[in-house]
Design a protein around this motif. Structure first.
Motif, PDB file in Angstrom:
ATOM      1  N   SER A   1      19.809  28.706   2.623  1.00  0.00           N
ATOM      2  CA  SER A   1      20.283  27.313   3.155  1.00  0.00           C
ATOM      3  C   SER A   1      21.346  27.854   4.204  1.00  0.00           C
ATOM      4  CB  SER A   1      20.780  26.618   2.170  1.00  0.00           C
ATOM      5  OG  SER A   1      21.163  25.461   2.320  1.00  0.00           O
TER       6      SER A   1
ATOM      7  N   VAL B   1      15.409  28.269   1.715  1.00  0.00           N
ATOM      8  CA  VAL B   1      14.765  27.099   1.873  1.00  0.00           C
ATOM      9  C   VAL B   1      13.891  27.442   3.120  1.00  0.00           C
ATOM     10  CG1 VAL B   1      16.412  25.526   1.184  1.00  0.00           C
ATOM     11  CG2 VAL B   1      16.644  26.749   3.433  1.00  0.00           C
TER      12      VAL B   1
ATOM     13  N   GLN C   1      16.508  23.545   9.576  1.00  0.00           N
ATOM     14  CA  GLN C   1      16.191  23.556   8.031  1.00  0.00           C
ATOM     15  C   GLN C   1      15.500  22.167   7.869  1.00  0.00           C
ATOM     16  OE1 GLN C   1      19.555  24.583   5.583  1.00  0.00           O
ATOM     17  NE2 GLN C   1      18.546  23.255   3.947  1.00  0.00           N
TER      18      GLN C   1
END
Length: 371
Positions: A278, A358, A370
């Protein structure tokens, strides 16, 4: 007292003063090892920028129990034999207490043997092969996750979100790349999907047209690549040039804007997927440091903050346990550390207790976000 004894006494006093001065101004010497040359040098640059800024910030705040952190660079070019030479130099010549490194798992594996024998703590910001922390080395730690975690996330996303039925798995025959491909393949098979192709290419090659033709004939929904941007870029470009529309998916070793350069432009990387932790740039704890990097004209992408956090972890351990690596290692496994990437804690193997992989996707502007 004779003149001879007076001179001897003066030497002893002088030596004692110098010893006291050296002790008062001792350094905590830490090696920063990774690829500072070769096709993966961008990751070495990230390591060095992150570690250097962390050391500067810690030293400006008084150091570690009054001692300054001094960094020593070691270039392994992501070559295993060179990594061993670097490790031996850091241990025997530079006398480092700890090492932040290496990057390529194929370098970290043999280098860590040297560090283990020398009693040196090693924290790798970016080596994800599971075996790195499966060898009962008390001083081996990671500031990143593992390929078996990363591969699981990637495979599940391909099946659940991309609805892939046919997946081709390609790797670069390297410890990292093949390990990541194997972890992804294992999760696909666990979910009942057998890859339509499993094949390796060679690091350093640029012409993959024959391989692309072979992949295209199988008409996969997704091409998964275990490897780094120097090969991933040309591979995805040649796929697009041959008219392949299959989605392209890779891991944390293409998390650099040099991926776009290697591919020949954002028109080729647009839509590419990858797994990575992340985004640490979104964490509140790191905001002041990130602003400092950006003010100097450097974007702290990729592993920059991972290296910064690795120095913070070492500093915290030495501050709490003193300059005793056995005690410092035990302290790290028993305590959490506040870092630029948030609070981090390690298990008995030296792995992070929480991994936060992620999915990211590249856009048509040559940037990644992201999902």
């Amino acid at each position: 007292m004779s003149m001879k004894l007076m001179k001897l006494s003066a030497k002893v006093v002088l030596a004692g003063c110098l010893g006291a001065a050296f002790s008062a101004q001792a350094d905590i010497k830490i090696g920063v090892a990774g690829p500072f040359s070769g096709p993966n040098a961008t990751y070495g640059a990230q390591y060095w920028k992150g570690a250097s800024q962390a050391a500067a910030d810690i030293n400006a705040a008084g150091g570690v129990n009054g001692e300054k952190i001094v960094l020593v660079q070691g270039d392994d070019a992501c070559e295993p034999k060179q990594a061993v030479s670097v490790a031996n130099r850091l241990a025997d010549q530079d006398k480092v207490m700890a090492v932040v490194g290496h990057f390529c798992s194929s370098s970290t594996m043999p280098a860590s043997e040297v560090y283990d024998e020398a009693g040196i703590i090693a924290i790798t910001p970016g080596s994800t092969n599971p075996q790195i922390t499966e060898r009962d080395m008390s001083g081996m730690f990671r500031m990143c996750g593992r390929d078996d975690q990363q591969g699981t996330i990637a495979a599940n996303y391909m099946l659940d979100s991309l609805k892939a039925k046919k997946v081709a798995v390609i790797h670069d025959k390297d410890t990292y790349g093949q390990g990541l491909a194997d972890a992804t393949k294992a999760q696909l098979q666990k979910r009942g999907v057998k890859e339509v192709l499993y094949e390796g290419l060679s690091r350093g090659e640029k012409d993959f047209n024959a391989l692309v033709t072979k992949i295209a004939a199988l008409n996969p929904d997704v091409v998964y690549f275990g490897g780094c941007h120097p090969e991933a870029g040309p591979l995805v470009r040649q796929m697009r040039e041959q008219g392949m529309q299959a989605k392209f998916f890779s891991g944390d070793c293409i998390v650099t804007e040099e991926m776009v350069t290697a591919a020949g432009g954002p028109q080729y990387t647009n839509g590419v997927y990858m797994t990575f932790g992340s985004d640490p740039r979104q964490i509140a704890e790191g905001k002041p440091v990130i602003e400092k990097f950006r003010a100097s004209g450097f974007e702290p992408e990729g592993y920059t903050l991972y290296a910064y956090a690795s120095i913070q972890a070492l500093a915290a351990a030495y501050k709490a346990a003193g300059k005793d690596n056995e005690k410092a290692s035990a302290w790290l496994k028993a305590n959490s550390v506040d870092t630029v990437m948030g609070k981090k804690a390690w298990d008995s193997k030296g792995d992070l207790k929480v991994s936060d992989y992620v999915i990211y996707q590249w856009d048509d502007k040559g940037k990644y976000r992201q999902l």
